[in-house]
Every structure is written in structure tokens, then in C-alpha cells.
Write a protein that holds these residues in place. Structure first.
Motif, PDB file in Angstrom:
ATOM      1  N   ARG A   1      -3.944  -2.165   8.519  1.00  0.00           N
ATOM      2  CA  ARG A   1      -4.275  -1.404   7.307  1.00  0.00           C
ATOM      3  C   ARG A   1      -3.314  -1.827   6.193  1.00  0.00           C
ATOM      4  NH1 ARG A   1      -3.480   4.889   7.939  1.00  0.00           N
ATOM      5  NH2 ARG A   1      -1.300   4.176   8.097  1.00  0.00           N
ATOM      6  N   ILE A   2      -3.887  -2.130   5.019  1.00  0.00           N
ATOM      7  CA  ILE A   2      -3.091  -2.450   3.834  1.00  0.00           C
ATOM      8  C   ILE A   2      -3.329  -1.341   2.808  1.00  0.00           C
ATOM      9  CG2 ILE A   2      -2.590  -4.111   2.023  1.00  0.00           C
ATOM     10  CD1 ILE A   2      -2.047  -5.229   4.771  1.00  0.00           C
ATOM     11  N   PRO A   3      -2.300  -0.602   2.415  1.00  0.00           N
ATOM     12  CA  PRO A   3      -2.500   0.521   1.483  1.00  0.00           C
ATOM     13  C   PRO A   3      -2.654   0.050   0.042  1.00  0.00           C
ATOM     14  CG  PRO A   3      -0.190   0.312   1.994  1.00  0.00           C
ATOM     15  CD  PRO A   3      -0.895  -0.733   2.828  1.00  0.00           C
ATOM     16  N   ARG A   4      -3.075   0.966  -0.796  1.00  0.00           N
ATOM     17  CA  ARG A   4      -3.068   0.709  -2.235  1.00  0.00           C
ATOM     18  C   ARG A   4      -1.624   0.717  -2.745  1.00  0.00           C
ATOM     19  NH1 ARG A   4      -8.385   1.339  -3.839  1.00  0.00           N
ATOM     20  NH2 ARG A   4      -9.641   2.670  -2.460  1.00  0.00           N
ATOM     21  N   GLY A   5      -1.437   0.196  -3.939  1.00  0.00           N
ATOM     22  CA  GLY A   5      -0.137   0.293  -4.577  1.00  0.00           C
ATOM     23  C   GLY A   5       0.851  -0.784  -4.201  1.00  0.00           C
ATOM     24  N   VAL A   6       0.404  -1.806  -3.459  1.00  0.00           N
ATOM     25  CA  VAL A   6       1.304  -2.905  -3.154  1.00  0.00           C
ATOM     26  C   VAL A   6       1.090  -4.029  -4.167  1.00  0.00           C
ATOM     27  CG1 VAL A   6       1.475  -2.368  -0.708  1.00  0.00           C
ATOM     28  CG2 VAL A   6      -0.368  -3.843  -1.506  1.00  0.00           C
ATOM     29  N   ASP A   7       2.039  -4.942  -4.227  1.00  0.00           N
ATOM     30  CA  ASP A   7       1.989  -6.003  -5.234  1.00  0.00           C
ATOM     31  C   ASP A   7       1.234  -7.225  -4.719  1.00  0.00           C
ATOM     32  OD1 ASP A   7       3.656  -5.000  -7.529  1.00  0.00           O
ATOM     33  OD2 ASP A   7       5.060  -4.699  -5.885  1.00  0.00           O
TER      34      ASP A   7
ATOM     35  N   ARG B   1       3.502  -4.011   2.070  1.00  0.00           N
ATOM     36  CA  ARG B   1       3.419  -3.153   3.248  1.00  0.00           C
ATOM     37  C   ARG B   1       2.192  -3.504   4.069  1.00  0.00           C
ATOM     38  NH1 ARG B   1       2.965   3.517   3.412  1.00  0.00           N
ATOM     39  NH2 ARG B   1       1.850   3.625   5.408  1.00  0.00           N
ATOM     40  N   ALA B   2       2.354  -3.476   5.389  1.00  0.00           N
ATOM     41  CA  ALA B   2       1.236  -3.637   6.312  1.00  0.00           C
ATOM     42  C   ALA B   2       1.464  -2.706   7.494  1.00  0.00           C
ATOM     43  CB  ALA B   2       1.116  -5.080   6.789  1.00  0.00           C
ATOM     44  N   ASP B   3       0.412  -1.987   7.914  1.00  0.00           N
ATOM     45  CA  ASP B   3       0.469  -1.079   9.055  1.00  0.00           C
ATOM     46  C   ASP B   3      -0.323  -1.679  10.221  1.00  0.00           C
ATOM     47  OD1 ASP B   3       1.749   0.681   7.316  1.00  0.00           O
ATOM     48  OD2 ASP B   3      -0.084   1.797   6.873  1.00  0.00           O
TER      49      ASP B   3
ATOM     50  N   ASN C   1      -4.438  -9.188  -5.250  1.00  0.00           N
ATOM     51  CA  ASN C   1      -4.289  -8.021  -4.372  1.00  0.00           C
ATOM     52  C   ASN C   1      -3.625  -8.502  -3.090  1.00  0.00           C
ATOM     53  OD1 ASN C   1      -6.261  -8.696  -2.199  1.00  0.00           O
ATOM     54  ND2 ASN C   1      -7.717  -8.600  -3.896  1.00  0.00           N
ATOM     55  N   MET C   2      -3.404  -7.595  -2.174  1.00  0.00           N
ATOM     56  CA  MET C   2      -2.765  -7.968  -0.917  1.00  0.00           C
ATOM     57  C   MET C   2      -3.700  -7.714   0.251  1.00  0.00           C
ATOM     58  SD  MET C   2       0.899  -6.749   0.564  1.00  0.00           S
ATOM     59  CE  MET C   2       1.202  -7.152   2.283  1.00  0.00           C
ATOM     60  N   ARG C   3      -5.003  -7.886   0.033  1.00  0.00           N
ATOM     61  CA  ARG C   3      -5.953  -7.502   1.072  1.00  0.00           C
ATOM     62  C   ARG C   3      -6.942  -8.612   1.420  1.00  0.00           C
ATOM     63  NH1 ARG C   3      -5.088  -3.312  -2.231  1.00  0.00           N
ATOM     64  NH2 ARG C   3      -6.941  -3.702  -3.459  1.00  0.00           N
TER      65      ARG C   3
END
Length: 322
Positions: free
Chosen positions: A152-158, A301-303, A189-191
Motif C-alpha cells: 500500500r502506498i499512501p497519499r501525501g508522499v513525494d 512511505r510503503a506499507d 507520483n509514487m504509485r
């Protein structure tokens, strides 16, 4: 970025091996029985983080994950924070890897703004990492090694710049990962997850093995499941190619899994990739977390959860389980 609640801490370490000759088919089949089973971030188990405050460049000094009587070694570098256990048993837990936007390397200099290359006072390229690793050299070449996980990659990352951010790596005892999953650089994005492989083949240009085989965009703040089959073969004249297959499924979706990649190619480094001590081995390890170029002032961030490694698809897939 929103502060994380309910935190404990985790990380990873470096890689192990190389390749000599390709075994006969009978040996490859026999090796399938020797693929060890690893699992981390499995609900219902106790997750313990050992000495998170000691997580640093020394592999296994701190930030180790203890789960089901097995240790996964930790490593941190630069802006990489010690990995964390976030969430709760009621809301769902995750193994969280992230960087600290306020961290600054002392005396760092920007060598190439376009490629985001930062150097330390000794002239070495600066990296950030926060990782957990399987034991050294436990996974064999020449046979099917299956990997399954939720990410899972959240919002708000660079947005990532530079060479991209690996969130999963396959490592021999060489200077670069031989493959894995990374975030696409410069995508805004980071996704966008890219599935890559690296290696040596004199018949291909030098950058052939540092390009994505396929790219899969995932939605923010949602869990996505992946299953990967690796059969690693480094190049040798007349030798067989390796194989990579990847399946994807959005968690909670009513759709069935989708195969997004199926490819035969060499990857991994051949007999020139000697390990320290001048030994040579045809095995590798897997690392989860964040490994990337230094990017000052940025947060990533990555979960992860339901991380499994084993000898069959049924053993590792996060979905369709009894």
C-alpha cells in the motif's frame, strides 16, 4: 504527512551470491524441494522489533523483525527510519517503511541536479534505506522461487526522482540488486510499480538490464496483492534463460487476478561476480522496504503485509487462501 500511531520498529540487510554452471533438469526439479519458506507481516502472529534505536549501517545491529521464531535482519541508512509496525489488530497492522524529510547528510553536495545524484565528502553516492531481509543466500538459482505480498502506498508522499526507489530487491553479493520492484522515477507520483531485472549479458547494451519489464499503477491508500515467480539464471554462453511471471489483484476487488508479466531472460550476475572471500554461490536473498537515492526534504512511505516466500504459488499468494 500524518503522524503514525501505535509504532514499533523494523529493517533489512545485504545480499548473498552468484552462479557457476546450470544444473541438469533433474537437479533443478530437486532444488524446488529446497526452497525455504519465509513469512513476515502475517496477521495472528506476534511481531517483535528488536533494538529499533540501533538500526543503522551495520546489518542486523538493530531493527530486526522477530516473527514465528525467525529473525529478519534490519538495516537503515541516511534518511531511512527504522521500519515500523503501524495500525492495530482491530484496524489491520502493516510493516511500514518511510524516510525522514528533515534528515540531512553532513557536507552533502549535489553533483547532478537532473539525475538527483548527491555525493558525500568521500565522493560516494548517497543513498537512503530502511529494509528487512531474508537470511543470506537462502534462495536458489535454477528453480522456481515464489514471492507474494500486499503493498500500500499512501497519499501525501513525494514523487521519486533519480534512479527510482526499490521497495523489493533480489540480491547476490554484488554491488547492485539483480531485480525486484521499484517506484517509477519522474512519474509525478509514487504509485507506479516497475518490475525490473539486472544482470550481465555481453550481447546486450550496458543499460539493458536496468529497464522496467512492465509498469503497473496502483491506487493510493489501497492494498494491492502481487505474486511473482522467479527462476533466476545469469548469462552464460549457450545457457538457458531465467523466467519471471507476475500476477496482480486489488485487495477487496471482485475481479480475478490478472497476469501482468511473463518473460524469459537472463538476470543475475555470472561467474565474474565474486563474493567477499573470493567464493561463488548460486543463491540470493530478498529485501523489503525502501532503497533509493538521497532526496533531501522529501518523504516516502510503503506499507507491506502478508509477505511470503516459498516453493509454490498456493503457498505464497495473499488471496484465495483457506
Amino acid at each position: 504527512m500524518t503522524a503514525l500511531a501505535g509504532v514499533a520498529i523494523l529493517t533489512a540487510s545485504l545480499g548473498a551470491a552468484a552462479l557457476t554452471t546450470t544444473p541438469p533438469a533433474s537437479a533443478a526439479v530437486a532444488a524446488a524441494d529446497e526452497v525455504p519458506s519465509y513469512a513476515m507481516g502475517i496477521e495472528g502472529r506476534t511481531w517483535t522489533i528488536q533494538n529499533p534505536q540501533l538500526c543503522g549501517p551495520g546489518i542486523g545491529d538493530g531493527g530486526n523483525l522477530i516473527e514465528n521464531n525467525r529473525t529478519y535482519t534490519g538495516k537503515c541508512q541516511g534518511a531511512g527510519e527504522a521500519p515500523q509496525i503501524t495500525g492495530s489488530t482491530e484496524t489491520g497492522r502493516a510493516l511500514t517503511f518511510r524516510t525522514d524529510a528533515n534528515f540531512e547528510y553532513p557536507d552533502a553536495t549535489l553533483e547532478d541536479a537532473e539525475k538527483n545524484i548527491w555525493l558525500g565528502p568521500d565522493g560516494h553516492r548517497l543513498r537512503d534505506r530502511t529494509e528487512l531481509a531474508t537470511p543470506r543466500g537462502g534462495l536458489p538459482f535454477h528453480t522456481n522461487v515464489w514471492v507474494g505480498f500486499d503493498i500500500r502506498i499512501p497519499r501525501g508522499v513525494d514523487s521519486v526522482t533519480g534512479s527510482g526507489a526499490y521497495v523489493m530487491q533480489l540480491w547476490q553479493c554484488t554491488a547492485n540488486p539483480i531485480g525486484g520492484v521499484r517506484i517509477q522515477s519522474g512519474a509525478g507520483n509514487m504509485r507506479n510499480l516497475q518490475f525490473v531485472r539486472r544482470g550481465d549479458d555481453p550481447n546486450q547494451p550496458d543499460d539493458y538490464y536496468d529497464k522496467a519489464m512492465t509498469t503497473k499503477g496502483i491506487s493510493a491508500d489501497e492494498w494491492h496483492s502481487f505474486v511473482i515467480k522467479y527462476n533466476v539464471e545469469a548469462y552464460r554462453p549457450g545457457g538457458p534463460k531465467g523466467r519471471i511471471e507476475v500476477w496482480h489483484r486489488r485487495v477487496g476487488a471482485t475481479t480475478v487476478e490478472e497476469k501482468i508479466l511473463e518473460r524469459d531472460d537472463y538476470y543475475g550476475y555470472g561467474s565474474s561476480a565474486r563474493c567477499k572471500g573470493d567464493y561463488y554461490d548460486d543463491s540470493f536473498r530478498i529485501k523489503f522496504g525502501m532503497y533509493k537515492d538521497y532526496q533531501p526534504g522529501a518523504t516516502f512511505r510503503a506499507d507491506f503485509r502478508n509477505v511470503r516466500i516459498g516453493a509454490s504459488k498456493a503457498e505464497v499468494q495473499p488471496y484465495y487462501r483457506d
